[in-house]
Design a protein around this motif. Structure first.
Motif, short mmCIF file in Angstrom:
data_model
loop_
_atom_site.label_atom_id
_atom_site.label_comp_id
_atom_site.label_asym_id
_atom_site.label_seq_id
_atom_site.Cartn_x
_atom_site.Cartn_y
_atom_site.Cartn_z
N PHE A 89 -55.85 -39.83 -41.91
CA PHE A 89 -54.95 -38.99 -41.11
C PHE A 89 -55.68 -38.60 -39.83
O PHE A 89 -56.90 -38.55 -39.80
CB PHE A 89 -54.55 -37.72 -41.88
N PRO A 90 -54.94 -38.30 -38.75
CA PRO A 90 -55.59 -37.91 -37.50
C PRO A 90 -56.29 -36.55 -37.62
O PRO A 90 -55.86 -35.68 -38.37
CB PRO A 90 -54.45 -37.85 -36.49
N ASN A 91 -57.35 -36.42 -36.84
CA ASN A 91 -58.13 -35.19 -36.84
C ASN A 91 -57.67 -34.31 -35.68
O ASN A 91 -57.83 -34.67 -34.52
CB ASN A 91 -59.62 -35.53 -36.70
N GLY A 92 -57.10 -33.17 -35.97
CA GLY A 92 -56.60 -32.26 -34.95
C GLY A 92 -57.71 -31.61 -34.14
O GLY A 92 -57.48 -31.17 -33.02
N ARG A 93 -58.92 -31.55 -34.67
CA ARG A 93 -60.01 -30.90 -33.95
C ARG A 93 -60.60 -31.80 -32.86
O ARG A 93 -61.36 -31.35 -32.03
CB ARG A 93 -61.08 -30.46 -34.95
N LYS A 94 -60.24 -33.08 -32.86
CA LYS A 94 -60.78 -34.00 -31.85
C LYS A 94 -59.84 -34.14 -30.65
O LYS A 94 -60.18 -34.83 -29.71
CB LYS A 94 -61.01 -35.38 -32.48
N ARG A 95 -58.67 -33.55 -30.70
CA ARG A 95 -57.74 -33.72 -29.58
C ARG A 95 -58.22 -32.94 -28.36
O ARG A 95 -58.98 -31.99 -28.48
CB ARG A 95 -56.33 -33.30 -29.98
N LYS A 96 -57.78 -33.38 -27.20
CA LYS A 96 -58.21 -32.75 -25.96
C LYS A 96 -57.60 -31.36 -25.84
O LYS A 96 -56.44 -31.14 -26.14
CB LYS A 96 -57.79 -33.59 -24.77
N LYS A 97 -58.40 -30.43 -25.35
CA LYS A 97 -57.91 -29.08 -25.12
C LYS A 97 -57.26 -29.02 -23.75
O LYS A 97 -57.74 -29.58 -22.79
CB LYS A 97 -59.06 -28.09 -25.21
N LYS A 98 -56.13 -28.34 -23.70
CA LYS A 98 -55.38 -28.25 -22.43
C LYS A 98 -55.83 -27.05 -21.64
O LYS A 98 -56.17 -26.04 -22.09
CB LYS A 98 -53.89 -28.17 -22.71
#
Length: 98
Positions: A89-98
């Motif tokens: 599953f995708p890791n939400g902690r690796k997404r770019k911060k806006k």
């Protein structure tokens, strides 16, 4: 001949809870991590507590199932974290911060 559909109603409710809470666990772990498990514990214990005071059999059963499902979500949150680490599953902690 009398038909009693109480068990059927409770069974269908259990199936719905399982189906509804599966994506809730996935989204919760993605956006908030497993650290929100106390929310599920409080909700689960509250629902179980309320079910102890309901006289209607079907409603009492459904509320108890809802509570147990919330508590089971705690286990699934920790398992979901492992599934994310395995790359399932995708890791939400690796997404770019806006």
């Amino acid at each position: 001949m009398n038909f009693h559909i109480d068990g059927l109603i409770i069974g269908v409710f259990m199936l719905l809870c399982t189906g509804i809470f599966h994506p809730i666990v996935i989204k919760t772990e993605y956006y908030y991590t497993k650290n929100v498990w106390p929310v599920f514990l409080i909700a689960g214990l509250a629902a179980i507590g309320v079910s102890l005071f309901i006289e209607n059999f079907v409603l009492r059963g459904c509320i108890a199932i809802l509570g147990i499902t919330c508590i089971w979500c705690i286990v699934e949150l920790f398992e979901q974290e492992k599934r994310v680490e395995r790359g399932w599953f995708p890791n939400g902690r690796k997404r770019k911060k806006k």
